[in-house]
Design a protein around this motif. Structure first.
Motif, PDB file in Angstrom:
ATOM      1  N   THR A  14      11.229   1.784   8.530  1.00  0.00           N
ATOM      2  CA  THR A  14       9.992   1.169   8.056  1.00  0.00           C
ATOM      3  C   THR A  14      10.108  -0.342   8.013  1.00  0.00           C
ATOM      4  OG1 THR A  14       9.585   3.145   6.704  1.00  0.00           O
ATOM      5  CG2 THR A  14       8.278   1.194   6.200  1.00  0.00           C
ATOM      6  N   ALA A  15      11.251  -0.850   7.528  1.00  0.00           N
ATOM      7  CA  ALA A  15      11.450  -2.299   7.475  1.00  0.00           C
ATOM      8  C   ALA A  15      11.453  -2.908   8.873  1.00  0.00           C
ATOM      9  CB  ALA A  15      12.759  -2.615   6.749  1.00  0.00           C
ATOM     10  N   GLY A  16      12.156  -2.272   9.805  1.00  0.00           N
ATOM     11  CA  GLY A  16      12.205  -2.808  11.166  1.00  0.00           C
ATOM     12  C   GLY A  16      10.848  -2.798  11.837  1.00  0.00           C
ATOM     13  N   ILE A  17      10.149  -1.675  11.739  1.00  0.00           N
ATOM     14  CA  ILE A  17       8.846  -1.542  12.394  1.00  0.00           C
ATOM     15  C   ILE A  17       7.841  -2.538  11.823  1.00  0.00           C
ATOM     16  CG2 ILE A  17       6.867  -0.003  12.689  1.00  0.00           C
ATOM     17  CD1 ILE A  17       8.990   2.311  12.802  1.00  0.00           C
ATOM     18  N   LEU A  18       7.755  -2.623  10.501  1.00  0.00           N
ATOM     19  CA  LEU A  18       6.778  -3.533   9.899  1.00  0.00           C
ATOM     20  C   LEU A  18       7.104  -4.997  10.176  1.00  0.00           C
ATOM     21  CD1 LEU A  18       5.974  -1.896   6.432  1.00  0.00           C
ATOM     22  CD2 LEU A  18       4.512  -2.051   8.429  1.00  0.00           C
ATOM     23  N   ALA A  51       0.841  -1.202   0.000  1.00  0.00           N
ATOM     24  CA  ALA A  51       0.000   0.000   0.000  1.00  0.00           C
ATOM     25  C   ALA A  51       0.874   1.250   0.000  1.00  0.00           C
ATOM     26  CB  ALA A  51      -0.935   0.002   1.205  1.00  0.00           C
ATOM     27  N   GLY A  52       2.014   1.157   0.705  1.00  0.00           N
ATOM     28  CA  GLY A  52       2.940   2.278   0.688  1.00  0.00           C
ATOM     29  C   GLY A  52       3.631   2.434  -0.649  1.00  0.00           C
ATOM     30  N   VAL A  53       4.024   1.295  -1.254  1.00  0.00           N
ATOM     31  CA  VAL A  53       4.692   1.341  -2.555  1.00  0.00           C
ATOM     32  C   VAL A  53       3.758   1.897  -3.624  1.00  0.00           C
ATOM     33  CG1 VAL A  53       5.688  -0.067  -4.402  1.00  0.00           C
ATOM     34  CG2 VAL A  53       6.295  -0.526  -2.020  1.00  0.00           C
ATOM     35  N   LEU A  58      16.110   9.229   3.485  1.00  0.00           N
ATOM     36  CA  LEU A  58      15.361   8.150   2.852  1.00  0.00           C
ATOM     37  C   LEU A  58      15.941   6.790   3.215  1.00  0.00           C
ATOM     38  CD1 LEU A  58      12.991   7.611   0.922  1.00  0.00           C
ATOM     39  CD2 LEU A  58      14.625   7.701  -0.973  1.00  0.00           C
ATOM     40  N   ALA A  59      17.269   6.682   3.273  1.00  0.00           N
ATOM     41  CA  ALA A  59      17.897   5.423   3.686  1.00  0.00           C
ATOM     42  C   ALA A  59      17.516   5.075   5.127  1.00  0.00           C
ATOM     43  CB  ALA A  59      19.410   5.523   3.541  1.00  0.00           C
ATOM     44  N   ALA A  60      17.571   6.078   6.009  1.00  0.00           N
ATOM     45  CA  ALA A  60      17.213   5.842   7.414  1.00  0.00           C
ATOM     46  C   ALA A  60      15.750   5.459   7.556  1.00  0.00           C
ATOM     47  CB  ALA A  60      17.508   7.090   8.242  1.00  0.00           C
ATOM     48  N   LEU A  61      14.880   6.128   6.812  1.00  0.00           N
ATOM     49  CA  LEU A  61      13.452   5.811   6.872  1.00  0.00           C
ATOM     50  C   LEU A  61      13.165   4.427   6.298  1.00  0.00           C
ATOM     51  CD1 LEU A  61      12.023   9.304   5.874  1.00  0.00           C
ATOM     52  CD2 LEU A  61      11.694   8.148   8.075  1.00  0.00           C
ATOM     53  N   LEU A  67       6.412   9.142  -5.034  1.00  0.00           N
ATOM     54  CA  LEU A  67       7.343   8.161  -5.592  1.00  0.00           C
ATOM     55  C   LEU A  67       8.385   7.730  -4.556  1.00  0.00           C
ATOM     56  CD1 LEU A  67       8.017   9.604  -9.172  1.00  0.00           C
ATOM     57  CD2 LEU A  67       6.688   7.564  -8.588  1.00  0.00           C
ATOM     58  N   LEU A  68       8.913   8.699  -3.808  1.00  0.00           N
ATOM     59  CA  LEU A  68       9.960   8.378  -2.836  1.00  0.00           C
ATOM     60  C   LEU A  68       9.441   7.546  -1.671  1.00  0.00           C
ATOM     61  CD1 LEU A  68      11.959  11.743  -2.729  1.00  0.00           C
ATOM     62  CD2 LEU A  68      12.642   9.586  -3.775  1.00  0.00           C
ATOM     63  N   THR A  69       8.182   7.751  -1.282  1.00  0.00           N
ATOM     64  CA  THR A  69       7.651   6.946  -0.174  1.00  0.00           C
ATOM     65  C   THR A  69       7.555   5.471  -0.540  1.00  0.00           C
ATOM     66  OG1 THR A  69       5.348   7.337  -0.851  1.00  0.00           O
ATOM     67  CG2 THR A  69       6.277   8.842   0.790  1.00  0.00           C
ATOM     68  N   ALA A  70       7.555   5.158  -1.830  1.00  0.00           N
ATOM     69  CA  ALA A  70       7.505   3.756  -2.245  1.00  0.00           C
ATOM     70  C   ALA A  70       8.769   3.004  -1.847  1.00  0.00           C
ATOM     71  CB  ALA A  70       7.304   3.662  -3.760  1.00  0.00           C
ATOM     72  N   ILE A  71       9.891   3.703  -1.711  1.00  0.00           N
ATOM     73  CA  ILE A  71      11.159   3.021  -1.446  1.00  0.00           C
ATOM     74  C   ILE A  71      11.197   2.386  -0.062  1.00  0.00           C
ATOM     75  CG2 ILE A  71      13.659   3.370  -1.219  1.00  0.00           C
ATOM     76  CD1 ILE A  71      13.436   5.475  -3.447  1.00  0.00           C
ATOM     77  N   PRO A  72      10.914   3.118   1.034  1.00  0.00           N
ATOM     78  CA  PRO A  72      10.917   2.456   2.343  1.00  0.00           C
ATOM     79  C   PRO A  72       9.940   1.283   2.432  1.00  0.00           C
ATOM     80  CG  PRO A  72      10.891   4.841   2.612  1.00  0.00           C
ATOM     81  CD  PRO A  72      10.662   4.573   1.162  1.00  0.00           C
TER      82      PRO A  72
END
Length: 434
Positions: free
Chosen positions: A345-349, A156-158, A338-341, A283-288
């Motif tokens: 995002t990966a850790g939280i999800l 959904a984020g991508v 963006l790298a940090a986010l 577009l950038l929010t799709a990356i995390p």
């Protein structure tokens, strides 16, 4: 040899079940999550149009979870009584209609009312699906399955970021409507369509599945029966008095703090880093979220294979916290932020599918329906607290960093509590076969 052949046949059978159930449930969750958090993108335009402060936006974004909290447990108990097919369909159709109706918000009060009603409409969907998956899969298979289902959040984020940005940019001013109004309308329609489809597609459980023969049904039921003896079938009164259930609810609350901090503020954080165009932000929010979709499935698969739950969940929480803190340190640099986010995002999800292997392994029957809903409803109150606190702190200080750091601390505490709760039922093994 016989046991090995039985395992191969069973794996093939579960593959068939997954191909039938997961793509559809995944689509439903993508629609649900998109309708829940698209307000984060709408904010980029509607905040000025409706004269909403960051605090008002935070309350409106979070008040969804008050309605969600009030109706969550009753909704899951109704699902157990009337069946998943009809109740999930009702949930989806009603939330799609309310989400679309958010286009009619004219100020803080109407914004609050519509967000509250959206929470009422959607109450019971996520815990209902988690409960529904326990009707099909035993505990030692469940983390990967829940991860595949919950990857709908990441997808959904991508998809949602570019889609939301494109809708707001392309439809602004069409038919006299703002871009954010078109956003709510066009993203609410798929939920209604999927809700109607649910009535014709979903089965209430193994026995009602016409696409399985009697031998397949018996094999699946044996798997569930083997683990049922270790589950607690508590009366409702004891579920609500269970210290373990409330501890799990607290852990979930802490993890959810991070989830909705990212969901509701990710577009704003990217804007703060120097990106101004709403389509580029989308577009950038799709990356995390894309990174998270891969990581959460791989981590859950490893957790299922090893049978270990606590450390997998805790390490994911710690990684999420580190990513959030790094995002505040590098707030002015789009690439580093963006790298940090992405790490955050990966850790939280990743915490979520592994976490849900714990209560679903403990509880059965009505206790599962009530316990899962209670944990989810209490935990999701963080969906109110998180955006409200970040918004209020931002209004008071002019900075998002303090609020995001608070969310990072919640991930650390959640991980520590998971580690502190002891081994049982942290390790889950498949049943031994002769």
């Amino acid at each position: 040899m016989n046991a090995a052949r039985d395992d191969i046949r069973l794996d093939a059978l579960y593959g068939r079940v997954s191909r039938r159930l997961l793509p559809f449930l995944f689509l439903c969750y993508v629609a649900a999550y998109l309708d829940r958090v698209n307000v984060g993108f709408a904010k980029l335009q509607m905040q000025a149009d409706l004269a909403l402060s960051d605090t008002v936006y935070g309350i409106g974004a979070g008040i969804f979870f008050i309605g969600y909290f009030v109706f969550e447990v009753p909704s899951n108990l109704v699902l157990e009584k009337v069946g998943a097919r009809r109740w999930i369909a009702r949930i989806m159709i009603s939330w799609g209609l309310v989400s679309a109706a958010t286009m009619f918000a004219t100020g803080p009060v109407s914004f609050y009312v519509l967000r509250f009603l959206l929470g009422v409409a959607e109450a019971g969907f996520f815990p209902g699906v988690v409960l529904y998956l326990t009707y099909w899969y035993p505990a030692h298979r469940r983390a990967r399955i829940v991860a595949l289902f919950m990857s709908g959040v990441a997808v959904a984020g991508v998809l949602g970021g570019p889609l939301s940005g494109a809708i707001m940019a392309a439809f602004a001013g069409k038919a006299g409507l703002h871009g954010w109004q078109w956003l709510f309308l066009l993203e609410g329609i798929p939920s209604v369509v999927l809700g109607i489809w649910t009535l014709f597609y979903l089965d209430d459980g193994i026995r009602s599945a016409r696409w399985l023969d009697d031998a397949d049904k018996a094999a699946l039921e044996r798997e569930l029966a083997a683990e049922a003896v270790s589950k607690q079938h508590l009366p409702l009164r004891q579920v609500f008095a269970s210290g373990t259930v409330w501890l799990l609810a607290l852990v979930y609350f802490l993890f959810v703090m991070g989830l909705y901090g990212v969901s509701f503020w990710l577009p704003q954080l990217l804007k703060n880093s120097g990106v101004q165009d709403v389509f580029h932000i989308g577009l950038l929010t799709a990356i995390p979220y894309g990174v998270a979709a891969v990581v959460m499935v791989l981590a859950a698969r490893h957790s299922d294979r090893s049978g270990e739950r606590r450390w997998h969940a805790a390490i994911a929480g710690f990684a999420g916290a580190a990513g959030l803190v790094a995002a505040t340190v590098w707030a002015g640099d789009t690439v580093l932020a963006l790298a940090a986010l992405s790490v955050a995002t990966a850790g939280i999800l990743t915490t979520f599918p592994i976490f849900w292997s714990l209560p679903t392994a403990l509880l059965g029957g009505t206790a599962a329906a009530a316990g899962i809903a209670l944990i989810n409803s209490v935990g999701n109150l963080a969906g109110f607290a998180s955006p409200y606190l970040v918004g209020a702190i931002r209004d008071a200080t002019g900075s998002t960093a303090i609020g995001i750091s608070l969310l990072a601390a919640s991930q650390v505490l959640g991980g520590l509590l998971v580690l502190a709760r002891g081994q049982s039922p942290g390790r889950q093994e498949p049943p031994k076969r002769a």
